[in-house]
Scaffold this active site. Structure first.
Site, mmCIF file in Angstrom:
data_model
loop_
_atom_site.group_PDB
_atom_site.id
_atom_site.type_symbol
_atom_site.label_atom_id
_atom_site.label_comp_id
_atom_site.label_asym_id
_atom_site.label_seq_id
_atom_site.Cartn_x
_atom_site.Cartn_y
_atom_site.Cartn_z
ATOM 1 N N LYS A 169 -7.134 3.039 -3.294
ATOM 2 C CA LYS A 169 -7.556 2.988 -1.894
ATOM 3 C C LYS A 169 -7.854 4.402 -1.427
ATOM 4 O O LYS A 169 -7.171 5.351 -1.817
ATOM 5 C CB LYS A 169 -6.424 2.340 -1.084
ATOM 6 C CG LYS A 169 -6.591 2.376 0.420
ATOM 7 C CD LYS A 169 -5.449 1.575 1.097
ATOM 8 C CE LYS A 169 -5.385 1.847 2.576
ATOM 9 N NZ LYS A 169 -4.244 1.201 3.240
ATOM 10 N N ASP A 208 0.848 -1.193 0.000
ATOM 11 C CA ASP A 208 0.000 0.000 0.000
ATOM 12 C C ASP A 208 0.882 1.240 0.000
ATOM 13 O O ASP A 208 1.606 1.481 0.974
ATOM 14 C CB ASP A 208 -0.899 0.026 1.250
ATOM 15 C CG ASP A 208 -1.976 -1.056 1.224
ATOM 16 O OD1 ASP A 208 -1.765 -2.091 0.576
ATOM 17 O OD2 ASP A 208 -3.026 -0.862 1.865
ATOM 18 N N LYS A 266 -10.240 -0.272 -2.446
ATOM 19 C CA LYS A 266 -10.148 -0.502 -1.008
ATOM 20 C C LYS A 266 -10.623 0.741 -0.270
ATOM 21 O O LYS A 266 -10.113 1.839 -0.477
ATOM 22 C CB LYS A 266 -8.708 -0.845 -0.608
ATOM 23 C CG LYS A 266 -8.529 -0.995 0.912
ATOM 24 C CD LYS A 266 -7.159 -1.546 1.262
ATOM 25 C CE LYS A 266 -6.926 -1.486 2.774
ATOM 26 N NZ LYS A 266 -5.574 -1.920 3.151
#
Lengths: 281, 307
Positions: free
Chosen positions: B207, B144, B243
């Protein structure tokens, strides 16, 4: 303009310091002794009860962590606010059928009783706790701690003194409560909620639901996050087998008919913790 | 505002970015949030939320033991109930990756690591790619990273783009999730642009947030990103995952997100391969709701493990 517009009070629930309507949208009506409608009162659902328990749980630790002195001061403040709204309470009790003299006496007794319990905030642990003799190199203390979240079935008669007598001993030691009130006494309970909301009592310490006690009782009894219930105010007709479910999380069930100030009532919502501490140099 | 194109020098690819109608977007998100989930579907929704969850701990005070216990919880969220599935992944700092790899070995739980100067992303690109490569070497399955908001907001989209391309290279086989930090972008149009930019640069997932600022994921923001994903899939035939992270604490919020994703992108996206929820405290609430469904009475925080 010729006449004044009547502004009637909306009786709503008291959850987490706010006054929401029931999520169910339901209401029930309360009439005065003449049969005239006084108000349509919010009828709490199981989901309102769930929210109230959530608020009570969140408020419990912070409330119990305040100093005893501070909790006492806040309760005294509640008494001051009750005092200043005496006439409102007298009018309210008269409208639901209490005669003028009894109403005045009920309010005065309620305030006195509240102050009596407030005074105990920094004293009960000295009286109920102990230092115990043990045969070993240990200090041994027993200290009272609040039980946690308490569900209270509000007594319907007398509505003011009844609720005050149950509420004060529960919250003074750091418990938080969810009150379920029904019928005429709902009006008194909600008005007490309005006093609490303006008396420095932190949001969530007292939550007041109005509705059908028999409807909400199974949810109160079955809720695993409720640590104790006070069913002293329950009506005679209630099926007591409902209470058996309280065993699921070993809930403390209190049913005590007392009509005066009582330290026993305060200790009903305390757990005794005994600590062994090695003596060392 | 009219349709614009983002053209990126490196690949020469050009992607259409349509402007966002803010009022309709928020109205649509609000209407999806009122959708009632019936009792029969609740259990399935709660299980799906768990299967799509990235159980996260990103604290300075994280220890190997805390990560190990998080991994145990990720594998068996409810030790008293075998029916409750494992979560998708644990999300941790690079320093903790090898502990997590060890603790999740032999299970389906993936190890996701934040990397690249999380949460600001403001170190040199060389340092960031080295950080990413290191986390991958330690065994992370997913990485991430954060979008370089500084460059993006200053108008240097090209640089933000190239940095993601470089990060993707550094990832190798690991999946790359790009955090847009939507709370810092300021408008839905910027969220849409940033989503398109990240996807064009090769992100496997986009995300919402780091969880480190108060303005985090919200339903309209995720809807905005989901529409970008849908657009991107139509233009390129590439399906990118989403996400949602930050501020998702209740089971109810979680199934609102499931509804938004399902309605916007179709059921194909309702799987851990295409949708994730990043959260630290959500899992306990979902477990409490499952207990409520099983027992019929309300449960409380005393009946689930503390983190």
């Amino acid at each position: 303009m010729t006449g004044k517009i009547p502004i009637a009070k909306t009786y709503k629930l008291f959850i987490d310091g706010a006054f929401p309507r029931s999520e169910s949208g339901r209401t029930f009506s309360v009439n005065d002794t003449e049969g005239e409608l006084i108000a349509n009162v919010s009828q709490a659902s199981r989901k309102d009860f769930r929210e109230a328990v959530r608020a009570a749980r969140a408020a419990q630790l912070p409330w119990a962590s305040r100093t005893a002195y501070n909790r006492g001061q806040i309760l005294y403040r509640v008494a001051e606010m009750l005092e200043s709204r005496k006439t409102e309470f007298v009018e309210l009790l008269k409208s639901i059928g209490v005669n003028s003299r009894s109403a005045t006496r009920e309010i005065e007794d309620s305030i006195q009783r509240w102050v009596w319990y407030a005074g105990w905030s920094d004293k009960y642990s000295q009286i109920l706790g102990s230092v115990n003799p043990v045969s070993g190199p240990y200090f041994n203390f027993t200290v009272p701690e609040p039980t946690g979240v308490v569900g209270i079935i509000a007594p319907t008669e007398p509505s003011m003194l009844g609720l005050i007598s149950r509420l004060a001993p529960a919250i003074v030691s750091g418990n938080t409560v969810v009150v379920v009130s029904e019928g005429h006494s709902s009006l008194t309970s909600v008005t007490i909620g309005e006093v609490l909301a303006t008396s420095d009592v932190p949001a969530g310490v007292v939550n007041i639901l109005t509705g059908d006690q028999t409807d909400l009782l199974p949810w109160m009894v079955g809720h695993l996050d409720v640590n104790a219930i006070d069913i002293s105010g329950i009506s005679q007709e209630t099926d007591l087998t409902l209470i058996e479910e309280a065993a699921s999380n070993v809930k403390r069930v209190v049913s005590r008919q007392v009509n005066e100030e009582s330290l026993e009532l305060l200790s009903d919502f305390l757990e005794m913790k005994t600590v062994w501490h090695p003596i060392g140099r | 505002m009219s349709t614009s194109n983002i053209t990126f020098r490196k690949t020469g690819s050009s992607i259409k970015v349509t402007p966002v109608d803010e009022v309709s977007l928020e109205a649509r998100a609000a209407s999806l949030a009122t959708r009632s989930i019936k009792t029969d579907s609740k259990r399935a929704a709660l299980h799906l939320a768990i299967r799509c969850m990235d159980l996260t701990t990103l604290e300075g005070a994280d220890t190997p033991e805390k990560v190990a216990s998080l991994c145990q919880k990720a594998k068996r969220p409810d030790p008293s109930n075998h029916d409750v599935p494992s979560v998708a992944a644990v999300c941790i700092y690079p320093e903790m990756v090898h502990h997590a790899v060890e603790a999740t070995e032999g299970s389906s739980v993936k190890v996701a690591s934040v990397a690249g100067a999380f949460p600001s992303g403001l170190s040199t690109i060389e340092a960031r790619t080295a950080d990413i490569a290191d986390a991958v070497k330690r065994g992370a399955d997913e990485i991430d990273i954060v979008l370089n908001r500084s460059a993006f907001l200053a108008g240097d989209e090209q640089r933000a783009f190239e940095e993601i391309v470089a990060s993707k290279d550094a990832c190798g086989k690991a999946h790359l999730k790009v955090i847009l930090e939507v709370g810092e972008l300021g408008s839905y149009d910027k969220i849409r642009q940033a989503s398109m930019l990240a996807m064009t640069a090769g992100a496997d997932f986009i995300k919402t947030s780091t969880g480190k600022i108060s303005q985090a994921s919200s339903l309209p923001r995720v809807l905005c990103m989901a529409e970008a994903v849908r657009d991107f899939a139509q233009q390129t035939d590439i399906s990118v995952g989403i996400k949602a992270a930050g501020g998702i604490r209740t089971a109810k919020q979680a199934w609102h997100y499931l509804v938004v994703i399902g309605e916007t992108l179709g059921t194909e996206w309702l799987s851990p391969e295409m949708f994730r929820i990043g959260a630290s405290s959500l899992l306990n609430d979902v477990l409490l709701q499952l207990k409520r469904l099983d027992s019929g009475s309300y449960s409380g925080p005393d009946y689930v493990t503390v983190d």
